[in-house]
Design a protein around this motif. Structure first.
Motif, PDB file in Angstrom:
ATOM      1  N   GLN A 147       0.827  -1.211   0.000  1.00 34.93           N
ATOM      2  CA  GLN A 147       0.000   0.000   0.000  1.00 34.93           C
ATOM      3  C   GLN A 147       0.863   1.264   0.000  1.00 34.93           C
ATOM      4  OE1 GLN A 147      -2.839  -1.681   3.257  1.00 34.93           O
ATOM      5  NE2 GLN A 147      -3.832   0.124   2.457  1.00 34.93           N
ATOM      6  N   LYS A 148       1.984   1.186   0.710  1.00 31.61           N
ATOM      7  CA  LYS A 148       2.855   2.350   0.845  1.00 31.61           C
ATOM      8  C   LYS A 148       3.599   2.657  -0.442  1.00 31.61           C
ATOM      9  CE  LYS A 148       6.733   4.072   3.626  1.00 31.61           C
ATOM     10  NZ  LYS A 148       7.658   3.770   4.765  1.00 31.61           N
ATOM     11  N   ILE A 149       4.153   1.626  -1.105  1.00 25.32           N
ATOM     12  CA  ILE A 149       5.005   1.889  -2.273  1.00 25.32           C
ATOM     13  C   ILE A 149       4.242   1.848  -3.591  1.00 25.32           C
ATOM     14  CG2 ILE A 149       7.072   1.080  -1.078  1.00 25.32           C
ATOM     15  CD1 ILE A 149       6.907  -1.502  -2.605  1.00 25.32           C
ATOM     16  N   HIS A 150       3.083   1.146  -3.613  1.00 22.59           N
ATOM     17  CA  HIS A 150       2.278   1.096  -4.840  1.00 22.59           C
ATOM     18  C   HIS A 150       0.786   1.230  -4.504  1.00 22.59           C
ATOM     19  CE1 HIS A 150       5.361   0.354  -7.808  1.00 22.59           C
ATOM     20  NE2 HIS A 150       5.888  -0.578  -7.037  1.00 22.59           N
ATOM     21  N   PRO A 151       0.370   2.406  -4.033  1.00 20.93           N
ATOM     22  CA  PRO A 151      -1.033   2.585  -3.628  1.00 20.93           C
ATOM     23  C   PRO A 151      -2.014   2.379  -4.774  1.00 20.93           C
ATOM     24  CG  PRO A 151       0.127   4.701  -3.721  1.00 20.93           C
ATOM     25  CD  PRO A 151       1.162   3.637  -3.836  1.00 20.93           C
ATOM     26  N   GLU A 152      -1.597   2.684  -6.009  1.00 19.26           N
ATOM     27  CA  GLU A 152      -2.509   2.540  -7.139  1.00 19.26           C
ATOM     28  C   GLU A 152      -2.869   1.078  -7.382  1.00 19.26           C
ATOM     29  OE1 GLU A 152       1.466   1.632  -8.744  1.00 19.26           O
ATOM     30  OE2 GLU A 152       0.673   3.095  -7.301  1.00 19.26           O
ATOM     31  N   LEU A 153      -1.903   0.164  -7.199  1.00 19.10           N
ATOM     32  CA  LEU A 153      -2.181  -1.258  -7.368  1.00 19.10           C
ATOM     33  C   LEU A 153      -3.058  -1.776  -6.236  1.00 19.10           C
ATOM     34  CD1 LEU A 153       1.300  -2.628  -8.525  1.00 19.10           C
ATOM     35  CD2 LEU A 153      -0.719  -2.173  -9.921  1.00 19.10           C
ATOM     36  N   TRP A 154      -2.757  -1.350  -5.027  1.00 20.22           N
ATOM     37  CA  TRP A 154      -3.553  -1.834  -3.902  1.00 20.22           C
ATOM     38  C   TRP A 154      -4.988  -1.315  -3.973  1.00 20.22           C
ATOM     39  CZ3 TRP A 154      -2.749  -5.877  -1.171  1.00 20.22           C
ATOM     40  CH2 TRP A 154      -3.598  -6.135  -0.097  1.00 20.22           C
ATOM     41  N   ASN A 155      -5.188  -0.106  -4.426  1.00 23.40           N
ATOM     42  CA  ASN A 155      -6.540   0.433  -4.554  1.00 23.40           C
ATOM     43  C   ASN A 155      -7.359  -0.371  -5.560  1.00 23.40           C
ATOM     44  OD1 ASN A 155      -6.277   2.451  -2.650  1.00 23.40           O
ATOM     45  ND2 ASN A 155      -5.547   3.975  -4.131  1.00 23.40           N
ATOM     46  N   LYS A 156      -6.706  -0.854  -6.606  1.00 26.10           N
ATOM     47  CA  LYS A 156      -7.402  -1.699  -7.583  1.00 26.10           C
ATOM     48  C   LYS A 156      -7.918  -2.964  -6.914  1.00 26.10           C
ATOM     49  CE  LYS A 156      -6.760  -4.084 -12.014  1.00 26.10           C
ATOM     50  NZ  LYS A 156      -5.815  -4.384 -13.118  1.00 26.10           N
ATOM     51  N   TRP A 157      -7.087  -3.584  -6.079  1.00 29.15           N
ATOM     52  CA  TRP A 157      -7.498  -4.791  -5.365  1.00 29.15           C
ATOM     53  C   TRP A 157      -8.540  -4.459  -4.308  1.00 29.15           C
ATOM     54  CZ3 TRP A 157      -8.482  -9.463  -5.680  1.00 29.15           C
ATOM     55  CH2 TRP A 157      -8.501 -10.331  -4.590  1.00 29.15           C
ATOM     56  N   LEU A 158      -8.431  -3.322  -3.671  1.00 29.93           N
ATOM     57  CA  LEU A 158      -9.364  -2.912  -2.637  1.00 29.93           C
ATOM     58  C   LEU A 158     -10.776  -2.780  -3.199  1.00 29.93           C
ATOM     59  CD1 LEU A 158      -9.564  -2.106   0.339  1.00 29.93           C
ATOM     60  CD2 LEU A 158      -9.092   0.253  -0.335  1.00 29.93           C
ATOM     61  N   GLN A 159     -10.898  -2.313  -4.426  1.00 25.42           N
ATOM     62  CA  GLN A 159     -12.222  -2.186  -5.045  1.00 25.42           C
ATOM     63  C   GLN A 159     -12.874  -3.553  -5.222  1.00 25.42           C
ATOM     64  OE1 GLN A 159     -13.515   0.859  -5.195  1.00 25.42           O
ATOM     65  NE2 GLN A 159     -11.500   1.408  -4.359  1.00 25.42           N
ATOM     66  N   ILE A 160     -12.074  -4.556  -5.581  1.00 27.41           N
ATOM     67  CA  ILE A 160     -12.592  -5.921  -5.705  1.00 27.41           C
ATOM     68  C   ILE A 160     -13.068  -6.424  -4.341  1.00 27.41           C
ATOM     69  CG2 ILE A 160     -11.970  -8.317  -6.223  1.00 27.41           C
ATOM     70  CD1 ILE A 160     -12.149  -6.698  -8.722  1.00 27.41           C
ATOM     71  N   LEU A 161     -12.268  -6.194  -3.326  1.00 20.51           N
ATOM     72  CA  LEU A 161     -12.634  -6.646  -1.985  1.00 20.51           C
ATOM     73  C   LEU A 161     -13.927  -5.989  -1.506  1.00 20.51           C
ATOM     74  CD1 LEU A 161      -9.183  -6.704  -0.133  1.00 20.51           C
ATOM     75  CD2 LEU A 161     -10.473  -8.653  -1.043  1.00 20.51           C
ATOM     76  N   LYS A 162     -14.110  -4.731  -1.824  1.00 21.56           N
ATOM     77  CA  LYS A 162     -15.319  -4.027  -1.399  1.00 21.56           C
ATOM     78  C   LYS A 162     -16.559  -4.614  -2.058  1.00 21.56           C
ATOM     79  CE  LYS A 162     -13.224   0.419  -0.166  1.00 21.56           C
ATOM     80  NZ  LYS A 162     -13.094   1.859  -0.509  1.00 21.56           N
ATOM     81  N   VAL A 163     -16.453  -4.979  -3.328  1.00 18.54           N
ATOM     82  CA  VAL A 163     -17.582  -5.605  -4.024  1.00 18.54           C
ATOM     83  C   VAL A 163     -17.968  -6.916  -3.338  1.00 18.54           C
ATOM     84  CG1 VAL A 163     -18.273  -6.746  -6.175  1.00 18.54           C
ATOM     85  CG2 VAL A 163     -17.112  -4.529  -6.256  1.00 18.54           C
ATOM     86  N   TRP A 164     -16.956  -7.724  -3.022  1.00 21.88           N
ATOM     87  CA  TRP A 164     -17.235  -9.018  -2.405  1.00 21.88           C
ATOM     88  C   TRP A 164     -17.643  -8.880  -0.939  1.00 21.88           C
ATOM     89  CZ3 TRP A 164     -18.121 -13.685  -4.383  1.00 21.88           C
ATOM     90  CH2 TRP A 164     -17.859 -13.848  -5.749  1.00 21.88           C
ATOM     91  N   GLN A 165     -17.167  -7.863  -0.291  1.00 24.23           N
ATOM     92  CA  GLN A 165     -17.604  -7.630   1.080  1.00 24.23           C
ATOM     93  C   GLN A 165     -19.111  -7.379   1.123  1.00 24.23           C
ATOM     94  OE1 GLN A 165     -16.541  -3.846   2.641  1.00 24.23           O
ATOM     95  NE2 GLN A 165     -17.661  -4.183   4.541  1.00 24.23           N
ATOM     96  N   GLN A 166     -19.587  -6.578   0.181  1.00 18.54           N
ATOM     97  CA  GLN A 166     -21.017  -6.286   0.118  1.00 18.54           C
ATOM     98  C   GLN A 166     -21.810  -7.526  -0.285  1.00 18.54           C
ATOM     99  OE1 GLN A 166     -21.452  -2.913  -2.463  1.00 18.54           O
ATOM    100  NE2 GLN A 166     -20.332  -1.523  -1.103  1.00 18.54           N
ATOM    101  N   LYS A 167     -21.274  -8.273  -1.255  1.00 11.88           N
ATOM    102  CA  LYS A 167     -21.983  -9.466  -1.719  1.00 11.88           C
ATOM    103  C   LYS A 167     -22.105 -10.509  -0.622  1.00 11.88           C
ATOM    104  CE  LYS A 167     -21.927 -13.062  -5.268  1.00 11.88           C
ATOM    105  NZ  LYS A 167     -21.291 -13.577  -6.505  1.00 11.88           N
ATOM    106  N   LEU A 168     -21.032 -10.691   0.157  1.00  6.46           N
ATOM    107  CA  LEU A 168     -21.036 -11.683   1.216  1.00  6.46           C
ATOM    108  C   LEU A 168     -21.621 -11.155   2.516  1.00  6.46           C
ATOM    109  CD1 LEU A 168     -17.463 -13.201   0.685  1.00  6.46           C
ATOM    110  CD2 LEU A 168     -19.643 -14.058  -0.188  1.00  6.46           C
ATOM    111  N   GLU A 169     -21.961  -9.838   2.528  1.00  7.22           N
ATOM    112  CA  GLU A 169     -22.521  -9.182   3.706  1.00  7.22           C
ATOM    113  C   GLU A 169     -21.587  -9.329   4.910  1.00  7.22           C
ATOM    114  OE1 GLU A 169     -26.457 -10.615   4.374  1.00  7.22           O
ATOM    115  OE2 GLU A 169     -27.188 -10.019   2.397  1.00  7.22           O
ATOM    116  N   MET A 170     -20.317  -9.036   4.656  1.00  9.17           N
ATOM    117  CA  MET A 170     -19.301  -9.142   5.698  1.00  9.17           C
ATOM    118  C   MET A 170     -19.040  -7.781   6.328  1.00  9.17           C
ATOM    119  SD  MET A 170     -18.740 -12.320   5.648  1.00  9.17           S
ATOM    120  CE  MET A 170     -17.312 -12.449   6.716  1.00  9.17           C
ATOM    121  N   PRO A 171     -18.552  -7.765   7.575  1.00  8.64           N
ATOM    122  CA  PRO A 171     -18.264  -6.492   8.245  1.00  8.64           C
ATOM    123  C   PRO A 171     -16.993  -5.856   7.681  1.00  8.64           C
ATOM    124  CG  PRO A 171     -17.591  -8.313   9.626  1.00  8.64           C
ATOM    125  CD  PRO A 171     -18.317  -8.917   8.458  1.00  8.64           C
TER     126      PRO A 171
END
Length: 586
Positions: free
Chosen positions: A411-435
């Motif tokens: 996240q520190k050295i390549h925030p743009e790459l991590w943000n791309k992955w974070l968007q995927i995680l957010k989609v699945w967090q909502q789909k799985l109804e996870m905290p």
């Protein structure tokens, strides 16, 4: 000391004259005897780099309000070493002057690097007035010493009447209790200033012997099997040393790089730089966008759900090898036995069951990290600069096998790459109804909520356990009722009509499927029938595990429905019986 669980051990020594670790009990530089030292298993130590030293300073400053201990512990020396130990995330023994001076660990609650005192650093911290003390002449394990101080994780040193540390205590919720009793009292072996050149000279014989054995291994295997030879280069230190050893054997190999499209930019650059430097034949097996397409179907990969390896690695590499080297190939990889017990048990020659035509060998299977780094530095190899940031391992940047500490670094050295992955995680967090904690603490790294790794982390963080049925149902869009009676199992599926897909996969169950009013599956051991999304399995004889067949039947039906066309099944079917019709295996 607990029983060693590794198939082979490292005997670690330290020369008191030269103040360097040695691979054997005899120092090649001074000719003197080295002292046997004990570090946590498997004692696969490596040099500390700038990123590691920054983390140590950060931890000491956070813990004690000053980085003074950095100097007092001789961490400004050129030679500081790191040894990874067991932890719920990341913990490393810090070694200098022949002694462990403390442990650096990543606190996932605080998302910070922290410092765990041992006897040696506790003694100095007490003398410098950097830590609060509790006076006792004797303590018991986990003994409560005082009430809460509203500072969870704060360290106290328990000292006796002579002001000598006897234990480490920590604040835990409602009390301060004994964390570790200092049964051993290590001291520095030497305070002499030493350099990396001293390290190389002290291990000259051991390094030459390791090189000779590795080169011989490559040469003999190449002559024995008479197959085309490929070096699999990943951009990491181990595969770089394996490549250079192959060249030392007088072989100019073909070099292969598997681009998963999940590598860090520094790794991609290093691969091309190294290949150009050696002027070798080279090819990239490009997984293209396969991972990002597949993650929409499968969800985040996990330690117990590594679909990503098949899609982005094994399938494209398998197709490449089968097309380019149909009669087999000898592949040299940079695997080391000290990376994991599974790799240790594989030996230096093996076949991957997913790519059966490839014979793999590792010339550095029994090398420790110290040998690898001594070789790389001595040969002035073009090592990936990411190691200087403090990475222990390199690979796919969101690999579920990585630790939270590594994710923070990315996240520190390549925030743009991590943000791309974070968007995927957010989609699945909502789909799985996870905290929110599912993302924050990276609980997505486990598919099964009941696995020990996830439960340990949840318990440490006081997070409520997830319902596995809910997670599985949300992930697959399929829910299941399961009923087991005498000689009969009934599965009812709510969701997409996937059970008719079993007709396409019935041979995997060693059965024949027919379509009448409903789909019927029969074999010598069971009969099954599917209708209206209900599947019933009945025993014909008592030698069959009906539950195993029922679950297997359901799994293959679901997998067929969610096929993402990696083609690995068709690529390696030994009878070429699998064909793809309308993008589905048949």
């Amino acid at each position: 000391m607990r029983k060693n669980t590794w198939p082979f051990k490292i005997k670690r020594y330290w020369c008191p004259n030269c103040n360097v670790p040695t691979e054997t009990s005899l120092c090649s530089k001074c000719g003197g005897k080295s002292i046997k030292v004990n570090f946590s298993e498997p004692a696969d130590i490596r040099p500390a780099f700038n990123g590691d030293l920054d983390h140590i300073k950060e931890a000491l400053t956070y813990e004690f309000g000053t980085s003074n201990l950095f100097t007092k512990l001789y961490l400004e020396n050129e030679l500081v070493f790191i040894n990874k130990t067991v932890h719920y995330d990341e913990m490393k023994e810090i070694i200098v002057n022949g002694a462990v001076v403390g442990r650096l660990y990543f606190d996932v609650k605080e998302m910070k690097w922290r410092w765990r005192l041992n006897y040696l650093s506790a003694k100095i911290a007490v003398n410098e007035g950097l830590v609060d003390t509790i006076r006792r002449d004797h303590v018991k394990p986990l003994e409560v010493l005082k009430g809460a101080d509203n500072n969870p994780g704060k360290e106290y040193v328990v000292v006796n009447s002579s002001n000598d540390p006897i234990a480490l205590a920590m604040s835990h919720g409602n009390s301060v209790r004994v964390q570790t009793i200092f049964r051993e009292k290590p001291e520095f072996i030497s305070l002499k200033r030493s350099t990396f050149q001293d390290l190389l000279k002290a291990n000259e014989y051991a390094l030459k012997r390791a090189i000779s054995r590795s080169v011989k291994h490559v040469t003999l295997m190449a002559e024995k099997v008479q197959l085309p030879l490929v070096v699999s280069y990943s951009g990491g230190k181990d595969s770089l040393v394996a490549l250079d050893l192959t060249l030392e054997a007088g072989i100019d190999p073909f070099v292969l790089f598997n681009d998963t499209n999940l590598e860090l930019p520094e790794t991609i650059k290093n691969v091309y730089d190294v290949v150009n430097e050696y002027s070798l034949d080279f090819e990239v097996v490009d997984a293209q966008n396969k991972f990002w397409e597949s993650v929409n179907f499968f969800g985040p990969p996990a330690r117990d759900y590594r679909w990503c390896c098949k899609v982005a690695k094994l399938a494209p590499i398998g197709r490449f090898y089968k097309n380019r080297f149909p009669n087999g190939v000898l592949t040299i990889v940079g695997q080391r036995g000290f990376e994991s017990t599974d790799r240790a048990k594989s030996g230096s020659v093996w076949r991957n069951r997913w790519i059966p035509s490839v014979l793999n060998i590792s010339p550095i299977q029994e090398w420790d990290q110290l040998l690898v780094w001594m070789y790389a530095k001595n040969k002035k190899l073009n090592v990936n600069p990411l190691y200087n940031f403090g990475f222990d391992r390199l690979g796919c940047y969101m690999c579920p096998a990585a630790n939270i500490a590594e994710y923070q670094l990315i996240q520190k050295i390549h925030p743009e790459l991590w943000n791309k992955w974070l968007q995927i995680l957010k989609v699945w967090q909502q789909k799985l109804e996870m905290p929110e904690e599912w993302i924050k603490y990276h609980l997505w790294r486990w598919l099964n909520p009941d696995v020990p790794g996830r439960r340990r982390l949840e318990q440490y963080l006081n997070i409520k356990k997830s319902d596995w049925r809910k997670e599985y149902t949300k992930r697959s869009n399929i829910s299941i009722d399961y009923n087991e009676e005498d000689n009969k199992i009934t599965l009812k599926v709510y969701g997409p009509p996937v059970l008719e897909n079993i007709i396409h996969q019935s041979k995997i169950l060693n059965a024949v499927a027919t379509v009448e009013e409903s789909i019927k599956i029969s074999s010598n051991s069971f009969k099954g029938e599917t209708n209206n999304n209900i599947i019933t399995f009945r025993k014909i004889n008592n030698n069959v595990n009906l539950k195993e067949i029922a679950i297997k039947g359901l799994k293959i039906a679901i997998r067929w429905s969610y096929c993402v066309n990696c083609y690995n099944c068709a690529t390696w079917c030994p009878t070429n019986a699998i064909a793809f019709i309308m993008n589905k295996p048949n």
